[in-house]
Enzyme design. Structure first.
Site, PDB file in Angstrom:
ATOM      1  N   GLU A 112     -14.942  24.961 -53.717  1.00  0.00           N
ATOM      2  CA  GLU A 112     -16.212  24.704 -53.035  1.00  0.00           C
ATOM      3  C   GLU A 112     -15.928  24.692 -51.552  1.00  0.00           C
ATOM      4  O   GLU A 112     -14.807  24.414 -51.142  1.00  0.00           O
ATOM      5  CB  GLU A 112     -16.752  23.314 -53.413  1.00  0.00           C
ATOM      6  N   LYS A 114     -15.931  23.022 -47.926  1.00  0.00           N
ATOM      7  CA  LYS A 114     -15.847  21.633 -47.477  1.00  0.00           C
ATOM      8  C   LYS A 114     -16.853  21.487 -46.351  1.00  0.00           C
ATOM      9  O   LYS A 114     -16.666  22.010 -45.257  1.00  0.00           O
ATOM     10  CB  LYS A 114     -14.429  21.328 -46.991  1.00  0.00           C
ATOM     11  N   ASP A 116     -19.060  19.821 -43.475  1.00  0.00           N
ATOM     12  CA  ASP A 116     -18.702  18.855 -42.450  1.00  0.00           C
ATOM     13  C   ASP A 116     -19.919  18.009 -42.093  1.00  0.00           C
ATOM     14  O   ASP A 116     -20.728  18.372 -41.256  1.00  0.00           O
ATOM     15  CB  ASP A 116     -18.190  19.608 -41.217  1.00  0.00           C
ATOM     16  N   TYR A 235     -21.712  17.503 -54.807  1.00  0.00           N
ATOM     17  CA  TYR A 235     -20.526  18.159 -55.350  1.00  0.00           C
ATOM     18  C   TYR A 235     -19.716  17.344 -56.351  1.00  0.00           C
ATOM     19  O   TYR A 235     -18.615  17.732 -56.682  1.00  0.00           O
ATOM     20  CB  TYR A 235     -19.614  18.643 -54.220  1.00  0.00           C
ATOM     21  N   LYS A 322      -7.745  23.302 -45.010  1.00  0.00           N
ATOM     22  CA  LYS A 322      -8.480  23.299 -43.742  1.00  0.00           C
ATOM     23  C   LYS A 322      -8.367  24.665 -43.062  1.00  0.00           C
ATOM     24  O   LYS A 322      -7.259  25.197 -42.945  1.00  0.00           O
ATOM     25  CB  LYS A 322      -7.910  22.220 -42.803  1.00  0.00           C
ATOM     26  N   CYS A 425      -9.202  11.698  -4.404  1.00  0.00           N
ATOM     27  CA  CYS A 425     -10.087  11.251  -5.482  1.00  0.00           C
ATOM     28  C   CYS A 425     -11.517  11.735  -5.248  1.00  0.00           C
ATOM     29  O   CYS A 425     -12.084  11.503  -4.177  1.00  0.00           O
ATOM     30  CB  CYS A 425     -10.070   9.724  -5.562  1.00  0.00           C
ATOM     31  N   CYS A 428     -13.826   8.482  -4.592  1.00  0.00           N
ATOM     32  CA  CYS A 428     -13.745   7.591  -3.427  1.00  0.00           C
ATOM     33  C   CYS A 428     -12.943   8.184  -2.273  1.00  0.00           C
ATOM     34  O   CYS A 428     -12.820   7.556  -1.219  1.00  0.00           O
ATOM     35  CB  CYS A 428     -13.155   6.237  -3.846  1.00  0.00           C
ATOM     36  N   CYS A 443      -5.730   7.746  -9.055  1.00  0.00           N
ATOM     37  CA  CYS A 443      -6.312   7.272  -7.810  1.00  0.00           C
ATOM     38  C   CYS A 443      -5.862   5.817  -7.672  1.00  0.00           C
ATOM     39  O   CYS A 443      -6.147   5.001  -8.547  1.00  0.00           O
ATOM     40  CB  CYS A 443      -7.834   7.351  -7.869  1.00  0.00           C
ATOM     41  N   CYS A 449     -12.649   2.063  -6.037  1.00  0.00           N
ATOM     42  CA  CYS A 449     -13.082   3.337  -6.626  1.00  0.00           C
ATOM     43  C   CYS A 449     -14.085   3.045  -7.759  1.00  0.00           C
ATOM     44  O   CYS A 449     -13.744   2.341  -8.709  1.00  0.00           O
ATOM     45  CB  CYS A 449     -11.841   4.058  -7.138  1.00  0.00           C
TER      46      CYS A 449
END
Ligand code: IVH
Length: 687
Positions: A112, A114, A116, A235, A322, A425, A428, A443, A449
């Site tokens: 079958e 699979k 998701d 299933y 998979k 950064c 900041c 940073c 920041c």
């Protein structure tokens, strides 16, 4: 008269059920949507006027309406297990080998897809859907019956009459890809109208169909679930004394009861057959309207299944294969840099939107400066993007042939520039640093920041720190934007009138919040020490430091040597502590918190004999300890009413053992049946 109304309701219900089945299970409608809606409207009208004839399994119930406060937790009659995974032919042949070697022969496999989504267990009693429970932890799940009832392909009532009196059927609820795209389009159009920019829209859209399914099923208002057209493939049939000899047979029967079983299921008599199925679906799966991430291979006969049995986590008669992560290529339009709560910089690729395994991908992780350099990723390049399961899509390489050939006919190697990593950064403007051996840039402007400041506050209020749960990250962000919260020192100066200025903050929430803040002042020193967020100081280290130094004053004036004496505090951590207390801004915050009444020393109770928890118990402390200093442990034994002794005897209650405890001692303890405990066990005893 009333008899005829009842009859009319029954007839209409039957008609609608039939059309539902044709449309949602067989995907073969025989009337138009308009005609269908009219029938349903008529039924709803009749039921409203004659509520005595409204049945819980009426097809009108599919529109939802029930609003729950929370979901009840329900124990599964049969645990919901997971499956072992395989990723290639070799693994799969090994699985087949194990089955063959177990001694069974002439076995068949059912393959079958699979799906998701979110797994669900449905219970039908006397042909009526009585309960729908999520997987949860496999033992217990959430009762989401009201929500599941709104899913059109799940019948409230079975067809025919040859179904078992009571059985469960399991499957996967999913959001069809088209529905996912439709909802995201709607969200997008709505937000454009409201003036949001692309970035914000991306943030607010559904991330992938699986998350969307799980989020939808968690809605407390079942009407909201009804509006998002979820679907379901079933299933697996379960029950006591089922009249079937095999999995395949049970699903064929389930189809005749009106349950939706995928037509893509196939039976094979050997693993070679299974491999042809995998090959076929590896690409064909993308044409389906449902996300799939693999194939589930099950031994067909129930007798064989029983013989093979289960491991602790999964059946020995089934396995998942998979598929390899899906890949696409698209154009890298720009790179942005995100600043995390700890100051770590993450480069993010902004891509020309592309559909990848059912999700529109617009951004992908670019990891760090080294990887950008290694891949030689440049703006304008065609890049390969990969997505595997949950993980954020990532850039795995550059299509150099495209760069060589020019993009859109006008972008050649000489037109592109090697990517220059940022030096300052983006939040900041502070110059970034990169410590030796570290992959990421940071940073260093911890206290100025914005994302770092907000992150520090989130940490401060978190459950294991000051536990002010009424101050969530959204409220923190709002208060920060409004200039009301600049450092953790400001939390205790918040006033009700300030809070009420915040959008969506009602009087009641404001009161709650202030109460939570006030209550948090009772937290002991060790928690406060953890909460103020000195880098590298976790919960355990904070506890240790609090008990060792007893007050912030003596911790503040501790030398490097003294800090190293505590045990399990390395030079790096000790130096950060010293640097923290050398920063005037940190001292100022502490002083402000002190004035507000937070605990900056051990309480009298903590300092005095702590408890009688270890009364009449004798301890031998032996070995090298990593978490707590040995003297600290000995002291703790005494403070809790216990006694330290030097050698093990029959009277010893416990051996508190660190690493490298002598083998002789160990033997002796075992021989005398003295319990050996670790430092963690010990801390649990006195907590
Ligand atoms: S059978 C004993 N069949 O995959 C396990 N599961 O890792 C019975 N799934 O939790 C599961 N499609 O959510 C089975 N055709 C399928 C499936 C399937 C998706 C999911 C399910 C399960 C997980 C197992």
């Amino acid at each position: 008269m009333s008899e005829s109304i009842k009859q009319k309701i029954e007839e209409l219900s039957k008609k609608i059920e039939e059309h539902n089945y044709n449309y949602y299970v067989l995907s073969n409608p025989t009337i138009s949507d308009f005609e269908f809606d009219k029938l349903l409207e008529e039924l709803i009208k009749l039921e409203k006027a004659n509520p005595e004839y409204l049945r819980t399994d009426s097809p009108s119930q599919k529109v939802g309406g029930q609003i729950a406060k929370e979901f009840n937790s329900v124990k599964h009659k049969y645990p919901m297990l997971s499956l072992g995974n395989t990723y290639n032919e070799t693994d799969l042949r090994e699985f087949d080998e194990r089955i063959r070697k177990s001694g069974i022969s002439d076995y068949e496999y059912v393959c079958e897809l699979k799906y998701d989504g979110v797994s669900i267990s449905l219970t039908y009693i006397d042909g009526i859907l009585s309960q729908a429970v999520t997987r949860g932890d496999g033992e217990k799940g959430d009762d989401v019956t009201a929500n599941v009832k709104t899913i059109n392909s799940i019948p409230l009532k079975l067809r025919g009459n040859d179904f078992p009196k009571e059985f469960e059927i399991r499957g996967e609820i999913f959001m069809p890809k088209k529905e996912f795209l439709r909802i995201n389009d709607d969200i997008r159009n709505q937000l454009i109208e409201e003036g949001y920019n692309e970035e914000e829209i991306y943030e607010k859209q559904l991330k992938n169909p699986r998350n969307a399914t799980s989020g939808t099923l968690k809605q407390l208002d079942s009407k909201a679930v009804a509006q998002r057209k979820l679907d379901c493939y079933l299933y697996s049939v379960l029950g006591d004394n089922l009249p079937f000899a095999s999995h395949y047979q049970s699903l064929e029967a389930a189809k005749t009861w009106g349950l939706k079983v995928s037509g893509d299921m196939e039976k094979f008599s050997s693993i070679d057959g299974v491999l042809t199925y995998l090959e076929k679906w590896d690409t064909k799966r993308h044409t389906l309207n449902v996300e799939t991430d693999g194939v589930v291979i099950k031994v067909n006969s129930y007798e064989h299944q029983r013989f093979l049995g289960f491991t602790a986590k999964s059946p020995r008669w089934a396995i998942a294969y998979k598929f390899k992560a899906a890949q696409v290529s698209t154009i890298l339009e720009s790179i942005s840099y995100q600043v995390g709560r700890t100051g770590a910089i993450t480069p993010v690729a902004n891509l020309k939107p592309v559909l990848l395994a059912g999700t529109t991908v617009k951004r992908a992780s670019l990891h760090n400066a080294d990887i950008i350099k290694k891949l030689d990723v440049r703006i304008g390049d065609t890049v390969f993007v990969e997505k595997g399961g949950e993980i954020i899509p990532k850039i795995i390489g550059v299509d150099m042939s495209k760069r060589a050939a020019g993009i859109g006919g006008n972008l050649f190697e000489e037109d592109t520039q090697p990517t220059q990593y940022i030096t300052h950064c983006p939040e900041c403007g502070t110059e970034l640093i990169r410590s030796e051996g570290e992959a990421n840039h940071y940073c260093p402007n911890e206290l100025g920041c914005p994302p770092q400041v907000k992150g520090k506050m989130e940490h401060f209020v978190s459950r294991k720190a000051m536990d002010i749960d009424s101050l969530g990250s959204e409220t923190i962000a709002q208060l920060y934007e409004a200039g009301l919260l600049k450092t953790i020192g400001d939390i205790y100066e918040l006033k009700k009138e300030d809070l009420l200025k915040i959008e969506r903050m009602a009087e009641k929430s404001a009161n709650n919040l202030l109460e939570g803040i006030e209550e948090s002042k009772k937290n002991p020193f060790e928690r406060v020490l953890f909460a103020i967020g000195i880098r590298h100081i976790g919960e355990t280290t904070a506890k240790k430091l609090a008990h060792y130094f007893k007050s912030i004053e003596s911790l503040k004036s501790a030398s490097l040597e003294q800090l190293l004496e505590v045990g399990d505090i390395g030079e790096k951590t000790a130096k950060t502590i010293i640097a923290y207390f050398a920063d005037e801004r940190c001292i100022e915050i502490i002083e402000r918190l002190k004035v507000k009444g937070l605990q900056f020393e051990l309480s009298g109770e903590q300092l005095a004999n702590k408890s009688e928890k270890l009364k009449d118990q004798t301890f031998v402390v032996s070995g090298v300890f990593t978490k707590f200093n040995r003297d600290y442990l000995k002291k703790a034994i005494e403070q809790n009413g216990g006694k330290n002794v030097g050698s093990i005897s029959g009277k010893t209650s416990y051996v508190l053992a660190g690493e490298n405890m002598g083998p002789e001692k160990l033997k002796k303890a075992e021989k005398l049946g003295v319990k050996i405990i670790s430092e963690e066990d010990f801390i649990k005893m006195i907590e």
